[in-house]
Design a protein around this motif. Sequence first.
Motif, PDB file in Angstrom:
ATOM      1  N   GLU A   1       3.751   5.922  -5.618  1.00 46.45           N
ATOM      2  CA  GLU A   1       3.626   5.967  -7.075  1.00 46.45           C
ATOM      3  C   GLU A   1       2.504   6.918  -7.491  1.00 46.45           C
ATOM      4  N   ALA A   2       1.409   6.911  -6.736  1.00 45.50           N
ATOM      5  CA  ALA A   2       0.305   7.819  -7.038  1.00 45.50           C
ATOM      6  C   ALA A   2       0.709   9.274  -6.805  1.00 45.50           C
ATOM      7  N   LEU A   3       1.460   9.533  -5.726  1.00 46.51           N
ATOM      8  CA  LEU A   3       1.929  10.890  -5.458  1.00 46.51           C
ATOM      9  C   LEU A   3       2.890  11.363  -6.545  1.00 46.51           C
ATOM     10  N   ALA A   4       3.767  10.466  -6.994  1.00 49.42           N
ATOM     11  CA  ALA A   4       4.697  10.827  -8.063  1.00 49.42           C
ATOM     12  C   ALA A   4       3.952  11.175  -9.340  1.00 49.42           C
ATOM     13  N   ALA A   5       2.888  10.424  -9.635  1.00 48.70           N
ATOM     14  CA  ALA A   5       2.088  10.717 -10.827  1.00 48.70           C
ATOM     15  C   ALA A   5       1.401  12.080 -10.699  1.00 48.70           C
ATOM     16  N   ARG A   6       0.885  12.369  -9.497  1.00 43.33           N
ATOM     17  CA  ARG A   6       0.238  13.663  -9.279  1.00 43.33           C
ATOM     18  C   ARG A   6       1.241  14.815  -9.407  1.00 43.33           C
ATOM     19  N   ALA A   7       2.473  14.570  -8.914  1.00 42.82           N
ATOM     20  CA  ALA A   7       3.507  15.597  -9.015  1.00 42.82           C
ATOM     21  C   ALA A   7       3.810  15.925 -10.471  1.00 42.82           C
ATOM     22  N   ARG A   8       3.804  14.930 -11.330  1.00 45.05           N
ATOM     23  CA  ARG A   8       4.122  15.129 -12.743  1.00 45.05           C
ATOM     24  C   ARG A   8       2.948  15.727 -13.514  1.00 45.05           C
ATOM     25  N   GLN A   9       1.747  15.506 -13.008  1.00 46.97           N
ATOM     26  CA  GLN A   9       0.597  16.207 -13.591  1.00 46.97           C
ATOM     27  C   GLN A   9       0.676  17.697 -13.269  1.00 46.97           C
ATOM     28  N   GLU A  10       1.118  17.980 -12.048  1.00 49.38           N
ATOM     29  CA  GLU A  10       1.239  19.372 -11.607  1.00 49.38           C
ATOM     30  C   GLU A  10       2.417  20.069 -12.286  1.00 49.38           C
ATOM     31  N   PRO A  43       0.808  -1.222   0.000  1.00 45.53           N
ATOM     32  CA  PRO A  43       0.000   0.000   0.000  1.00 45.53           C
ATOM     33  C   PRO A  43       0.840   1.270   0.000  1.00 45.53           C
ATOM     34  N   PHE A  44       1.993   1.225   0.645  1.00 47.16           N
ATOM     35  CA  PHE A  44       2.852   2.409   0.695  1.00 47.16           C
ATOM     36  C   PHE A  44       3.535   2.654  -0.650  1.00 47.16           C
ATOM     37  N   LEU A  45       3.924   1.581  -1.312  1.00 45.12           N
ATOM     38  CA  LEU A  45       4.475   1.731  -2.655  1.00 45.12           C
ATOM     39  C   LEU A  45       3.431   2.340  -3.598  1.00 45.12           C
ATOM     40  N   ASP A  46       2.198   1.866  -3.473  1.00 47.07           N
ATOM     41  CA  ASP A  46       1.121   2.409  -4.305  1.00 47.07           C
ATOM     42  C   ASP A  46       0.895   3.897  -4.017  1.00 47.07           C
ATOM     43  N   MET A  47       0.922   4.266  -2.737  1.00 47.79           N
ATOM     44  CA  MET A  47       0.748   5.675  -2.372  1.00 47.79           C
ATOM     45  C   MET A  47       1.811   6.542  -3.012  1.00 47.79           C
TER      46      MET A  47
END
Length: 218
Positions: free
Chosen positions: A156-165, A150-154
Amino acid sequence: MSRDEQKEVPAARPLPRGRHGLSPDTVRNSQRDRLVEAMLRLVARRGYAATSVPDVIAAARVSRNAFYAQFADKEACFLAVCERDLPQMIDSIYTAASEAGDRWGEALRLGMNAYLRWWQERPEYAQAYFVELPRAGERAVEQREAAYRPFLDMLEALAARARQEDPSLPPLRAAVPRLIVYGTTEFIASEVRAGRVATLTSSAGDLYHSTVALLTAS
Protein backbone atom coordinates in the motif's frame (compact mmCIF):
# COMPACT_ATOMS: atom_id res chain seq x y z
CA MET A 1 12.21 -41.63 16.79
CA SER A 2 14.47 -44.41 15.49
CA ARG A 3 18.25 -44.26 15.73
CA ASP A 4 18.50 -43.65 11.99
CA GLU A 5 16.07 -40.77 12.24
CA GLN A 6 17.94 -39.32 15.22
CA LYS A 7 21.10 -39.25 13.07
CA GLU A 8 19.25 -37.11 10.53
CA VAL A 9 18.70 -34.38 13.14
CA PRO A 10 21.85 -33.68 15.18
CA ALA A 11 21.10 -33.31 18.87
CA ALA A 12 21.52 -29.86 20.34
CA ARG A 13 24.42 -29.15 22.64
CA PRO A 14 23.06 -29.11 26.20
CA LEU A 15 24.08 -26.76 28.98
CA PRO A 16 26.89 -27.91 31.27
CA ARG A 17 25.81 -30.32 33.98
CA GLY A 18 26.06 -29.50 37.64
CA ARG A 19 26.85 -26.02 38.87
CA HIS A 20 27.37 -23.69 35.95
CA GLY A 21 26.54 -20.26 37.36
CA LEU A 22 24.00 -19.50 34.66
CA SER A 23 20.91 -17.52 35.57
CA PRO A 24 17.46 -19.17 35.36
CA ASP A 25 16.58 -16.86 32.46
CA THR A 26 19.68 -17.95 30.57
CA VAL A 27 18.79 -21.59 31.12
CA ARG A 28 15.19 -21.07 29.99
CA ASN A 29 16.26 -19.11 26.91
CA SER A 30 18.75 -21.79 25.97
CA GLN A 31 16.12 -24.50 26.35
CA ARG A 32 13.63 -22.55 24.27
CA ASP A 33 16.14 -21.89 21.51
CA ARG A 34 17.10 -25.58 21.36
CA LEU A 35 13.47 -26.70 21.30
CA VAL A 36 12.58 -24.28 18.51
CA GLU A 37 15.61 -25.27 16.47
CA ALA A 38 14.91 -28.98 16.98
CA MET A 39 11.29 -28.49 15.92
CA LEU A 40 12.39 -26.63 12.80
CA ARG A 41 14.82 -29.31 11.71
CA LEU A 42 12.45 -32.18 12.42
CA VAL A 43 9.49 -30.61 10.65
CA ALA A 44 11.63 -29.66 7.64
CA ARG A 45 12.84 -33.27 7.32
CA ARG A 46 9.81 -35.30 8.41
CA GLY A 47 6.80 -33.00 8.21
CA TYR A 48 4.66 -31.52 10.95
CA ALA A 49 2.30 -34.49 11.33
CA ALA A 50 5.16 -36.98 11.71
CA THR A 51 6.97 -34.90 14.34
CA SER A 52 6.11 -35.59 17.98
CA VAL A 53 6.88 -33.80 21.23
CA PRO A 54 9.12 -36.70 22.38
CA ASP A 55 11.07 -36.35 19.11
CA VAL A 56 11.62 -32.65 19.75
CA ILE A 57 12.60 -33.24 23.38
CA ALA A 58 15.14 -35.86 22.34
CA ALA A 59 16.68 -33.70 19.63
CA ALA A 60 16.80 -30.61 21.87
CA ARG A 61 18.14 -32.64 24.81
CA VAL A 62 15.81 -31.12 27.36
CA SER A 63 13.30 -32.67 29.74
CA ARG A 64 9.58 -33.11 29.15
CA ASN A 65 8.94 -30.66 31.99
CA ALA A 66 11.20 -28.10 30.31
CA PHE A 67 9.22 -28.42 27.08
CA TYR A 68 5.85 -27.87 28.74
CA ALA A 69 7.24 -25.00 30.81
CA GLN A 70 7.86 -23.25 27.47
CA PHE A 71 5.01 -24.45 25.25
CA ALA A 72 1.46 -25.65 25.78
CA ASP A 73 1.72 -28.25 23.02
CA LYS A 74 3.43 -29.21 19.77
CA GLU A 75 1.50 -26.63 17.79
CA ALA A 76 2.62 -23.79 20.06
CA CYS A 77 6.25 -24.82 19.63
CA PHE A 78 5.87 -25.00 15.86
CA LEU A 79 4.20 -21.59 15.72
CA ALA A 80 7.16 -20.20 17.66
CA VAL A 81 9.38 -21.64 14.93
CA CYS A 82 7.39 -19.95 12.18
CA GLU A 83 7.34 -16.52 13.78
CA ARG A 84 10.85 -16.52 15.23
CA ASP A 85 12.79 -14.95 12.36
CA LEU A 86 10.06 -12.99 10.58
CA PRO A 87 11.06 -9.61 12.12
CA GLN A 88 14.61 -10.16 10.86
CA MET A 89 13.27 -10.90 7.39
CA ILE A 90 11.10 -7.77 7.37
CA ASP A 91 14.12 -5.70 8.42
CA SER A 92 16.17 -7.17 5.57
CA ILE A 93 13.52 -6.11 3.05
CA TYR A 94 13.34 -2.54 4.37
CA THR A 95 17.13 -2.30 4.47
CA ALA A 96 17.42 -3.42 0.87
CA ALA A 97 14.58 -1.17 -0.33
CA SER A 98 16.03 1.88 1.44
CA GLU A 99 18.87 1.94 -1.09
CA ALA A 100 16.38 2.96 -3.77
CA GLY A 101 15.77 6.42 -2.35
CA ASP A 102 12.52 7.88 -3.67
CA ARG A 103 12.22 5.47 -6.63
CA TRP A 104 9.31 3.23 -5.71
CA GLY A 105 9.88 0.76 -8.53
CA GLU A 106 13.50 0.27 -7.54
CA ALA A 107 12.47 -0.12 -3.90
CA LEU A 108 10.07 -2.86 -4.96
CA ARG A 109 12.73 -4.60 -7.05
CA LEU A 110 15.34 -4.51 -4.30
CA GLY A 111 12.82 -5.60 -1.67
CA MET A 112 11.57 -8.48 -3.81
CA ASN A 113 15.13 -9.70 -4.39
CA ALA A 114 15.89 -9.50 -0.67
CA TYR A 115 12.71 -11.39 0.21
CA LEU A 116 13.39 -14.25 -2.17
CA ARG A 117 17.06 -14.43 -1.23
CA TRP A 118 16.15 -14.59 2.45
CA TRP A 119 14.06 -17.74 1.93
CA GLN A 120 16.51 -19.20 -0.55
CA GLU A 121 19.26 -19.06 2.07
CA ARG A 122 17.01 -20.81 4.66
CA PRO A 123 15.63 -23.92 2.95
CA GLU A 124 14.56 -25.61 6.19
CA TYR A 125 12.65 -22.56 7.30
CA ALA A 126 11.07 -22.23 3.85
CA GLN A 127 9.91 -25.85 3.99
CA ALA A 128 8.44 -25.41 7.46
CA TYR A 129 6.77 -22.08 6.73
CA PHE A 130 5.42 -22.49 3.24
CA VAL A 131 4.66 -26.22 3.17
CA GLU A 132 4.03 -27.37 6.73
CA LEU A 133 2.48 -24.31 8.40
CA PRO A 134 -0.83 -24.57 6.50
CA ARG A 135 -1.11 -28.18 7.74
CA ALA A 136 -0.69 -27.31 11.40
CA GLY A 137 -4.24 -26.29 12.30
CA GLU A 138 -6.44 -23.26 12.77
CA ARG A 139 -4.02 -21.30 14.96
CA ALA A 140 -1.35 -21.70 12.29
CA VAL A 141 -3.67 -20.31 9.63
CA GLU A 142 -4.50 -17.35 11.87
CA GLN A 143 -0.81 -16.70 12.47
CA ARG A 144 -0.10 -16.68 8.76
CA GLU A 145 -2.92 -14.22 8.20
CA ALA A 146 -1.39 -11.93 10.83
CA ALA A 147 2.03 -12.29 9.22
CA TYR A 148 0.65 -10.93 5.94
CA ARG A 149 -0.05 -7.52 7.48
CA PRO A 150 3.47 -6.02 7.11
CA PHE A 151 3.53 -7.02 3.45
CA LEU A 152 0.13 -5.51 2.79
CA ASP A 153 1.34 -2.30 4.42
CA MET A 154 4.48 -2.31 2.25
CA LEU A 155 2.49 -2.70 -0.94
CA GLU A 156 0.00 0.00 0.00
CA ALA A 157 2.88 2.36 0.77
CA LEU A 158 4.56 1.55 -2.56
CA ALA A 159 1.29 2.16 -4.41
CA ALA A 160 0.96 5.54 -2.71
CA ARG A 161 4.53 6.44 -3.68
CA ALA A 162 3.84 5.38 -7.27
CA ARG A 163 0.87 7.76 -7.44
CA GLN A 164 2.90 10.60 -5.98
CA GLU A 165 5.45 10.00 -8.73
CA ASP A 166 2.78 9.63 -11.42
CA PRO A 167 -0.55 11.28 -10.48
CA SER A 168 -2.14 9.95 -13.67
CA LEU A 169 -2.22 6.44 -12.21
CA PRO A 170 -5.70 5.26 -11.19
CA PRO A 171 -6.57 4.64 -7.54
CA LEU A 172 -5.29 1.36 -6.11
CA ARG A 173 -7.96 -1.32 -6.16
CA ALA A 174 -8.61 -2.54 -2.61
CA ALA A 175 -8.03 -6.24 -3.34
CA VAL A 176 -4.72 -5.78 -5.14
CA PRO A 177 -2.32 -5.97 -2.15
CA ARG A 178 -3.99 -9.19 -0.98
CA LEU A 179 -3.87 -10.65 -4.48
CA ILE A 180 -0.14 -9.95 -4.63
CA VAL A 181 0.65 -11.30 -1.17
CA TYR A 182 -1.48 -14.42 -1.45
CA GLY A 183 -0.32 -15.10 -5.00
CA THR A 184 3.36 -14.63 -4.18
CA THR A 185 3.04 -16.84 -1.12
CA GLU A 186 1.46 -19.67 -3.07
CA PHE A 187 3.98 -19.30 -5.87
CA ILE A 188 6.90 -19.64 -3.46
CA ALA A 189 5.17 -22.56 -1.73
CA SER A 190 4.86 -24.34 -5.07
CA GLU A 191 8.57 -23.77 -5.76
CA VAL A 192 9.52 -25.12 -2.33
CA ARG A 193 7.28 -28.17 -2.76
CA ALA A 194 8.91 -28.82 -6.13
CA GLY A 195 12.38 -28.73 -4.59
CA ARG A 196 13.38 -25.44 -6.22
CA VAL A 197 14.06 -23.38 -3.11
CA ALA A 198 17.70 -22.99 -4.18
CA THR A 199 16.63 -21.05 -7.28
CA LEU A 200 13.94 -18.77 -5.82
CA THR A 201 15.78 -15.60 -6.79
CA SER A 202 15.56 -16.60 -10.46
CA SER A 203 11.85 -15.73 -10.26
CA ALA A 204 12.47 -12.21 -8.96
CA GLY A 205 12.01 -10.56 -12.34
CA ASP A 206 8.68 -12.23 -13.08
CA LEU A 207 7.33 -11.47 -9.61
CA TYR A 208 8.52 -7.87 -9.86
CA HIS A 209 6.86 -7.22 -13.21
CA SER A 210 3.58 -8.86 -12.22
CA THR A 211 3.52 -6.84 -8.99
CA VAL A 212 4.16 -3.57 -10.83
CA ALA A 213 1.39 -4.41 -13.28
CA LEU A 214 -1.10 -5.02 -10.50
CA LEU A 215 -0.09 -1.99 -8.44
CA THR A 216 -0.48 0.37 -11.39
CA ALA A 217 -3.40 -1.25 -13.22
CA SER A 218 -6.58 0.65 -14.03
